[in-house]
Motif scaffolding. Structure first.
Motif, short mmCIF file in Angstrom:
data_model
loop_
_atom_site.label_atom_id
_atom_site.label_comp_id
_atom_site.label_asym_id
_atom_site.label_seq_id
_atom_site.Cartn_x
_atom_site.Cartn_y
_atom_site.Cartn_z
N PRO A 278 70.63 17.03 24.41
CA PRO A 278 69.75 16.14 23.08
C PRO A 278 69.34 15.02 23.56
O PRO A 278 68.87 15.30 24.98
N ALA A 279 67.92 14.74 22.77
CA ALA A 279 67.65 14.04 23.38
C ALA A 279 67.44 12.19 22.68
O ALA A 279 67.30 12.23 21.32
N SER A 280 67.85 11.04 22.99
CA SER A 280 67.87 10.15 22.01
C SER A 280 66.09 8.98 21.65
O SER A 280 65.35 10.35 22.06
N GLN A 281 66.63 8.83 20.61
CA GLN A 281 65.48 8.14 19.63
C GLN A 281 65.18 6.66 20.96
O GLN A 281 65.73 6.23 20.25
N GLU A 293 65.11 -1.39 31.73
CA GLU A 293 66.49 -1.25 31.35
C GLU A 293 66.67 -1.16 30.32
O GLU A 293 66.85 -2.13 29.10
N PRO A 294 65.56 -0.72 29.45
CA PRO A 294 65.79 -0.66 27.85
C PRO A 294 66.66 -0.13 26.99
O PRO A 294 66.72 0.01 26.09
N THR A 295 68.12 0.05 27.76
CA THR A 295 69.02 0.90 27.02
C THR A 295 69.94 -0.39 25.34
O THR A 295 69.68 -1.44 26.04
N ALA A 296 69.78 0.05 24.64
CA ALA A 296 70.22 -0.78 23.88
C ALA A 296 72.27 -0.90 23.73
O ALA A 296 72.58 -2.16 23.55
N LEU A 319 75.18 8.73 33.32
CA LEU A 319 73.63 7.64 32.70
C LEU A 319 71.99 8.35 32.11
O LEU A 319 72.27 9.66 33.00
N PRO A 320 71.96 8.08 31.33
CA PRO A 320 70.41 8.51 30.64
C PRO A 320 69.59 8.79 31.45
O PRO A 320 69.24 7.79 32.55
N LEU A 344 75.34 10.76 23.92
CA LEU A 344 75.32 9.34 22.81
C LEU A 344 74.02 9.29 22.88
O LEU A 344 73.06 9.51 24.03
N ASP A 345 73.08 8.87 21.80
CA ASP A 345 71.97 8.35 22.21
C ASP A 345 72.03 6.80 22.76
O ASP A 345 72.56 6.47 22.79
N GLN A 346 71.04 6.68 23.93
CA GLN A 346 71.20 5.65 24.57
C GLN A 346 70.56 4.50 23.52
O GLN A 346 71.25 3.10 24.40
N TYR A 347 70.36 4.62 22.74
CA TYR A 347 69.61 2.96 22.25
C TYR A 347 70.51 2.69 21.50
O TYR A 347 71.32 1.68 20.35
N SER A 348 70.92 3.41 20.41
CA SER A 348 71.45 3.20 18.71
C SER A 348 73.73 3.95 19.65
O SER A 348 74.01 3.45 19.05
#
Length: 474
Positions: A278-281, A293-296, A319-320, A344-348
């Protein structure tokens, strides 16, 4: 083999009978030439298989100072441990994080530095950096890579697929040659009749070892075939189908999950290799002062999510990669019923996909179970011992076969022994061989190539023999 060594001596035959006999002489040659081709690879696979079979014991012996720690009441967070690893190779990128598989085990962090992967080990209770090694350079990793593709990538994988196909062919023809045709009796069939001082003793050893090894070797070859790049890839594409609803609402990236696996290290199970990553949004990312390092979500949050979703210890976290990459929690378990693959979505932190044993198609369940049986991982030391015995029998079978050919090769040259007079037309073995060639395309293509080459060579030999000799005048 229990056939006599004498050459056939029969009355003149019809042209049809001679053609049929010529066909079986060719099949006889192929059995021996296939053995000469396959035996060295079987020896390599058996030896590397033994090494990887005992990876847990080797790790304890070779890397005890890196992988074992003293448990304590409190532990560092995953992010603090990751920062500790990165401080020793600040220029490297993080590939994966492997939490402690047990209370007395260290944390492993895999980093890529200038194209080389390094496994670093850290005490989760004290944060002490224990050391590192090249991930692909350990003895078990080298054995696994040789076992997987001869360290030659796709070419080596194709070679081993052909070897497995010819190994199956050898089993069929070897079983036919072994099959007792003189009434019942275990001597010379299931047990050697003579000591190894004679050639007959080696022949009995080869035949008896083949009897006790055949089922295990058949299992090794078939279960290994599912991991090959060509046939195994096609097989997985046909049978590893998951409900479309599992992916319909998930944005997909280009590479499949198999991109996370390497010859020296398995990350995701076979059953999910063909599933899309899958792809993160990216729009979920909050604006930060550190755009690199944009991960939330934090790594510790990922560890917590793995625990909340009931993933058994021993899993890895990949890791992403890039702004659309995902965290992948993967467990390639010794007991495949504990397999888990979560993206897992790396941001949410949203779970984009969660694939477990119960989601596998029935063929995937069979294959995953076969793989774990192949690797000797499901039933502890007893299972390891059984696989060890099978590997040792394969070594004995290969060495005795090579020695028999060496003793019986004609006129001390590269060739095959004469066709035995007690050998009837082996239609069943030939039909099974042709079916194997249809089932496994690389075997079929190599069979066709050998047929053409064999025809050309023997026509040339026959023409040379038929040509009148010129007599030089004095």
């Amino acid at each position: 083999m229990s056939e006599p060594d004498s050459v056939l001596s029969t009355p003149p035959q019809s042209a049809v009978a001679q053609d049929v006999r010529g066909f079986y002489q060719r099949a006889w040659r192929w059995h021996f030439y296939a053995g000469l081709f396959v035996a060295p690879f079987l020896l390599l696979l058996a030896v590397t298989g033994i090494i990887y079979l005992y990876k847990p014991q080797l790790d304890r012996w070779l890397y005890a100072d890196l992988q074992w720690v003293t448990p304590a009441a409190t532990a560092w967070s995953a992010d603090a441990l990751l920062a500790q690893a990165r401080s020793h190779r600040p220029q490297a990128s993080v590939v994966s994080y492997i939490p402690s598989p047990a209370a007395d085990r260290s944390v492993e962090v895999v980093l890529a530095d200038a194209g080389v992967e390094w496994s670093q080990f850290i005490d989760p209770y004290t944060g002490r950096w224990l050391g590192e090694y090249q991930t692909a350079a350990t003895l078990p990793a080298l054995a696994r890579e040789l076992h997987a593709d001869l360290m030659l990538g796709k070419f080596g994988d194709a070679v081993l697929e052909i070897v497995a196909g010819w190994g199956l062919l050898l089993l069929v023809t070897g079983a036919y040659l072994w099959w007792p045709r003189r009434g019942p009796g275990a001597q010379g069939v299931m047990l050697p009749r003579q000591a190894l001082r004679s050639r007959a003793g080696w022949r009995d050893l080869h035949a008896a070892t083949g009897f006790w090894t055949a089922a295990g070797l058949l299992f090794f070859l078939l279960s290994g075939m599912t991991w090959t790049g060509f046939w195994g890839g096609q097989f997985a594409d046909v049978w590893n189908r998951f409900p479309a609803a599992m992916w319909n609402q998930v944005p997909e990236s280009a590479p499949p999950a198999r991109a996370l696996n390497q010859a020296h290290r398995q990350t995701v199970p076979w059953a999910v290799e063909n599933t899309p990553l899958p792809a993160s949004q990216a729009h979920h990312a909050a604006v930060t002062t550190a755009p690199a390092e944009p991960t939330a979500i934090t790594l510790q949050q990922v560890v917590t999510l793995a625990q909340e979703h009931g993933v058994h210890p021993g899993y890895s976290i990949t890791l992403p990669r890039g702004e659309h990459g995902v965290y992948t929690i993967a467990l390639f378990a010794d007991d495949p019923r504990h397999d888990a693959t979560l993206h897992l979505d790396q941001y949410s932190g949203a779970v984009l996909a969660d694939v477990r044993w119960q989601d596998y198609p029935w063929v995937a369940k069979v294959v995953e179970t076969g793989v774990m049986l192949h690797m000797g991982k499901m039933y502890g030391p007893v299972h390891q011992a059984v696989m060890l015995v099978l590997c040792l029998l394969v070594i004995i079978l290969s060495l005795s076969g090579l020695w028999l050919w060496w003793c019986r090769r004609p006129a001390r040259r590269f060739g095959v022994p004469p066709l035995p007079h007690a050998l009837p037309l082996w239609r069943g073995a030939v039909i099974l061989s042709l079916l194997l060639g249809l089932l496994f395309p690389l075997l079929g293509a190599s069979l066709l190539a050998v047929w053409v080459l064999d025809t050309l060579i023997w026509r040339w030999v026959a023409a040379r023999r038929a040509a009148p000799r010129r007599v030089e005048s004095a």
